[in-house]
Scaffold this motif. Structure first.
Motif, PDB file in Angstrom:
ATOM      1  N   LEU A  51      17.000   4.387   0.494  1.00 11.98           N
ATOM      2  CA  LEU A  51      16.273   5.387  -0.336  1.00 11.98           C
ATOM      3  C   LEU A  51      17.494   6.197  -1.091  1.00 11.98           C
ATOM      4  N   SER A  52      18.299   5.260  -1.651  1.00  9.60           N
ATOM      5  CA  SER A  52      19.388   5.683  -2.377  1.00  9.60           C
ATOM      6  C   SER A  52      19.047   6.359  -3.889  1.00  9.60           C
ATOM      7  N   ASN A  53      17.796   5.888  -4.204  1.00  7.88           N
ATOM      8  CA  ASN A  53      17.387   6.563  -5.306  1.00  7.88           C
ATOM      9  C   ASN A  53      16.355   7.806  -5.230  1.00  7.88           C
ATOM     10  N   TRP A  54      16.453   8.227  -3.926  1.00  7.92           N
ATOM     11  CA  TRP A  54      15.706   9.405  -3.747  1.00  7.92           C
ATOM     12  C   TRP A  54      16.974  10.663  -3.332  1.00  7.92           C
ATOM     13  N   PRO A  55      16.594  12.009  -4.059  1.00 13.16           N
ATOM     14  CA  PRO A  55      17.376  12.871  -3.911  1.00 13.16           C
ATOM     15  C   PRO A  55      17.387  13.217  -2.278  1.00 13.16           C
ATOM     16  N   ASP A  63       0.748  -1.189   0.072  1.00  7.66           N
ATOM     17  CA  ASP A  63      -0.082  -0.017   0.076  1.00  7.66           C
ATOM     18  C   ASP A  63       0.885   1.162   0.006  1.00  7.66           C
ATOM     19  N   ILE A  64       0.482   2.217  -0.665  1.00  2.00           N
ATOM     20  CA  ILE A  64       1.158   3.387  -0.901  1.00  2.00           C
ATOM     21  C   ILE A  64       0.689   4.329   0.391  1.00  2.00           C
ATOM     22  N   ILE A  65       1.703   4.743   1.150  1.00  2.00           N
ATOM     23  CA  ILE A  65       1.422   5.464   2.335  1.00  2.00           C
ATOM     24  C   ILE A  65       1.675   6.910   1.870  1.00  2.00           C
ATOM     25  N   ILE A  66       2.941   7.329   1.419  1.00  2.00           N
ATOM     26  CA  ILE A  66       3.089   8.830   1.028  1.00  2.00           C
ATOM     27  C   ILE A  66       3.803   8.868  -0.484  1.00  2.00           C
ATOM     28  N   THR A  67       3.451  10.140  -1.207  1.00  2.00           N
ATOM     29  CA  THR A  67       3.991  10.398  -2.216  1.00  2.00           C
ATOM     30  C   THR A  67       4.744  11.682  -2.074  1.00  2.00           C
ATOM     31  N   VAL A  68       6.175  11.874  -2.536  1.00  2.00           N
ATOM     32  CA  VAL A  68       6.761  12.938  -2.572  1.00  2.00           C
ATOM     33  C   VAL A  68       7.446  13.193  -3.749  1.00  2.00           C
ATOM     34  N   LYS A  69       6.800  14.367  -4.536  1.00  2.00           N
ATOM     35  CA  LYS A  69       7.396  14.673  -6.006  1.00  2.00           C
ATOM     36  C   LYS A  69       7.574  13.390  -6.728  1.00  2.00           C
ATOM     37  N   GLY A  70       6.572  12.504  -6.909  1.00  2.00           N
ATOM     38  CA  GLY A  70       6.431  11.575  -7.842  1.00  2.00           C
ATOM     39  C   GLY A  70       6.663  10.309  -7.135  1.00  2.00           C
ATOM     40  N   ARG A  71       7.718  10.557  -6.100  1.00  2.00           N
ATOM     41  CA  ARG A  71       8.146   9.183  -5.458  1.00  2.00           C
ATOM     42  C   ARG A  71       7.463   8.785  -4.562  1.00  2.00           C
ATOM     43  N   THR A  72       7.144   7.380  -4.568  1.00  2.00           N
ATOM     44  CA  THR A  72       6.303   6.627  -3.464  1.00  2.00           C
ATOM     45  C   THR A  72       6.958   5.894  -2.243  1.00  2.00           C
ATOM     46  N   LEU A  73       6.377   5.765  -1.275  1.00  2.00           N
ATOM     47  CA  LEU A  73       6.612   5.005  -0.091  1.00  2.00           C
ATOM     48  C   LEU A  73       5.352   3.969   0.281  1.00  2.00           C
ATOM     49  N   THR A  74       5.955   2.716   0.381  1.00  2.00           N
ATOM     50  CA  THR A  74       4.941   1.670   0.441  1.00  2.00           C
ATOM     51  C   THR A  74       4.886   1.784   2.090  1.00  2.00           C
ATOM     52  N   LEU A 123       5.830  12.826   6.647  1.00  2.00           N
ATOM     53  CA  LEU A 123       5.585  11.843   7.827  1.00  2.00           C
ATOM     54  C   LEU A 123       5.048  12.513   9.279  1.00  2.00           C
ATOM     55  N   GLU A 124       5.850  13.652   9.534  1.00  2.00           N
ATOM     56  CA  GLU A 124       5.516  14.440  10.740  1.00  2.00           C
ATOM     57  C   GLU A 124       4.075  15.073  10.433  1.00  2.00           C
ATOM     58  N   LYS A 125       3.899  15.615   9.317  1.00  2.00           N
ATOM     59  CA  LYS A 125       2.470  16.477   9.179  1.00  2.00           C
ATOM     60  C   LYS A 125       1.280  15.431   9.458  1.00  2.00           C
ATOM     61  N   GLN A 126       1.605  14.037   8.812  1.00  2.00           N
ATOM     62  CA  GLN A 126       0.521  13.084   8.935  1.00  2.00           C
ATOM     63  C   GLN A 126       0.488  12.290  10.123  1.00  2.00           C
ATOM     64  N   GLU A 180       7.903   0.029   3.144  1.00  2.00           N
ATOM     65  CA  GLU A 180       9.228   0.760   3.486  1.00  2.00           C
ATOM     66  C   GLU A 180       9.019   2.007   4.435  1.00  2.00           C
ATOM     67  N   THR A 181       7.887   2.361   4.724  1.00  2.00           N
ATOM     68  CA  THR A 181       7.541   3.381   5.712  1.00  2.00           C
ATOM     69  C   THR A 181       8.067   2.691   6.919  1.00  2.00           C
ATOM     70  N   GLN A 182       7.725   1.325   7.397  1.00  2.00           N
ATOM     71  CA  GLN A 182       7.990   0.723   8.411  1.00  2.00           C
ATOM     72  C   GLN A 182       9.786   0.575   8.720  1.00  2.00           C
ATOM     73  N   GLN A 183      10.340   0.556   7.718  1.00  2.00           N
ATOM     74  CA  GLN A 183      11.904   0.575   7.707  1.00  2.00           C
ATOM     75  C   GLN A 183      12.451   1.979   8.180  1.00  2.00           C
ATOM     76  N   VAL A 184      11.698   2.874   7.472  1.00  2.00           N
ATOM     77  CA  VAL A 184      11.871   4.519   7.835  1.00  2.00           C
ATOM     78  C   VAL A 184      11.890   4.473   9.271  1.00  2.00           C
ATOM     79  N   LEU A 185      10.575   4.311   9.840  1.00  2.00           N
ATOM     80  CA  LEU A 185      10.208   4.370  11.228  1.00  2.00           C
ATOM     81  C   LEU A 185      11.164   3.680  12.056  1.00  2.00           C
TER      82      LEU A 185
END
Length: 508
Positions: free
Chosen positions: A470-474, A410-421, A485-488, A424-429
């Motif tokens: 997230l090496s493919n993210w600027p 499931d897509i949780i967040i989209t930033v400038k066309g890049r999505t976070l499932t 993530l903070e805003k949500q 992936e969100t679990q790993q960031v958290l």
């Protein structure tokens, strides 16, 4: 306790006086060389003798209090210049305290009489010495017991005071009155003018008990746990006991073993008022038979639903989980049985064991007085056997939870066309959970971006499992990801870095 022997100085020319240096740097008295000092001490000694003879004072009791031998009963302090300090020492200085022997007595205003005895006439000195000796005699008696013992006596006398005894005797009624006076049930009682009059009578009748400190009333024979100050009134043979935290003061008369409160009340009148307040409320309640019946019916419904408590509690827990995923409050009224159970579960409706409606009603706590209006509808939806209905509700909620629960992709967040499932969100958290408050945001960004800087290598962060995920993210987009993530509500900004929110803890 008493006057330290090492600094005490006695001169046989003034047998009733004991001398002591005053001031931290003033360690001893070498001699009494000045004519003025000798004259003052002679006058003081004569005044003591006159007081003892005229009033037949048993001053022998003072000596063990001061730790003295011989005939001396009154301490006089000397300053460093071997001059008499013009103010006599208060006996409180020696009460329940050990004074150091390596320097003079403390030069503190609280331990000194305000009168300058060196400027008094013979008659004035006689009167002043009489008052001082009276204080010393009183405190010598006080010193025979420790501070705690006196506080225990004061506490026991407080609980033996007639108005406090009345409070303990009528506590169930008094507590019920105070609770009922604030109860939401008052708003649904018929005849508001009767209720208003009753509340007016409560404000008068409860006044004696509202002046008593709650912390003192909790345990019979005990006082509050706060530090108290004791002051001594020798003329009245009284101890003034004050608690600053409770904002309360009372006077204890030691010979009578009784306390006087700051404000006294007529006990007979207070007794009658308590009885009248209870009687008047019960009369009001008897005119509200429909309300009493409704409360009994609500209790019956609650009891009827307890047989399915396990299923209903599990259903409520599922509702909370659904709310976490949906990020909004679930409309409980779509499940009337569960809505009703939740309301009743938050309410307290005890058995009607007391003949006094006041005491019974004071023990009732409704989640919402609107429950009384909803009662008729509730009675229609509760079958004799509640198990099938509650089981059906539980299954519905399980299905709904499976619909709203996040899947790994499931897509949780989209930033400038890049999505976070979700995965992936679990790993960031996870990274934030372990290192979020240890390092600033830009360091965490570099870890996720896979930037093996010297700083990251020194900290061994390039060896963690989150390095480069997230090496493919600027990098600037990863920072925006944190902001999103903070805003949500997944992250919380800290003084240094981030921490994960309670919401994230629950969902993850």
């Amino acid at each position: 306790m008493g006057l330290p022997n090492r600094i005490a100085y006695q001169d046989q020319r003034y047998p009733y006086v004991v001398l002591a240096p005053i001031g931290k740097k003033n360690k001893q008295i070498r001699s009494i060389g000045h004519k003025t000092e000798r004259g003052l001490l002679s006058r003081l000694n004569d005044a003591i003798v006159d007081q003892i003879n005229d009033k037949s004072l048993d001053v022998a009791k003072i000596r063990p209090f001061l730790g003295l031998s011989g005939r001396a009963v009154l301490p006089v302090s000397f300053e460093k210049e071997e001059t008499i300090h013009p103010h006599l020492l208060r006996p409180e200085l020696f009460l329940w305290r050990s004074l150091p022997e390596d320097h003079g007595l403390p030069l503190k205003e609280e331990f000194l009489y305000s009168t300058d005895f060196t400027q008094l006439s013979a008659e004035q000195l006689y009167e002043h010495v009489g008052e001082v000796l009276e204080d010393y005699l009183f405190l010598s008696h006080i010193s025979e017991n420790d501070r705690k013992d006196w506080i225990d006596r004061i506490s026991a006398a407080f609980h033996n005071h007639p108005i406090v005894r009345l409070f303990h005797e009528k506590r169930d009624v008094i507590d019920a009155v105070e609770v009922m006076n604030q109860s939401a049930l008052l708003s649904v009682l018929n005849y508001p003018e009767d209720v208003a009059y009753w509340r007016h009578r409560v404000s008068i009748g409860m006044r004696p008990f509202r002046t008593l400190p709650a912390d003192w009333l909790e345990g019979r024979g005990e006082s509050c746990s706060h530090t108290k100050s004791l002051t001594f009134l020798s003329k009245e043979r009284c101890i003034c006991c004050s608690c600053e935290r409770c904002d309360y003061t009372l006077h204890y008369y030691i010979d009578e073993d009784r306390v006087a409160l700051e404000e006294e009340f007529d006990v007979d009148r207070a007794t009658k008022r308590v009885m009248t307040i209870e009687k008047q409320f019960n009369e009001i309640a008897e005119q509200n038979q429909r309300l009493l019946d409704q409360l009994i019916q609500l209790r019956g419904l609650k009891k009827q639903l307890t047989v399915a408590r396990k299923t209903l509690d599990e259903s409520l827990d599922l509702v909370k989980q659904i709310q976490r995923y949906q990020r909004k409050v679930e409309d409980m009224e779509t499940h009337p049985l569960l809505y009703m159970y939740d309301k009743l579960n938050r309410s307290r409706i005890p058995d009607r064991t007391s003949e006094s409606e006041l005491i019974w009603l004071s023990g009732i706590q409704l989640d919402d007085v609107r429950m009384l209006k909803e009662l008729r509808d509730w009675q229609k939806i509760v079958p004799e056997n509640v198990y099938p209905m509650t089981s059906h509700v539980l299954e519905e909620l399980k299905n709904k939870l499976s619909e709203v629960r996040y899947e790994e992709d499931d897509i949780i967040i989209t930033v400038k066309g890049r999505t976070l499932t979700y995965a992936e969100t679990q790993q960031v958290l996870d990274l934030i959970y372990y290192y979020g408050t240890d390092y600033p945001a830009h360091t965490l960004v570099q870890v996720l971006a896979g930037k093996a800087t010297n700083k990251l290598r020194k900290l061994h962060l390039h060896e963690t499992r989150w390095f480069g995920i997230l090496s493919n993210w600027p990098e600037k987009h990863i920072q925006k990801l944190f902001n999103q993530l903070e805003k949500q509500g997944w992250l919380m900004k800290q003084q240094k870095g981030y921490s994960i929110s309670d919401y994230a803890e629950e969902v993850m």
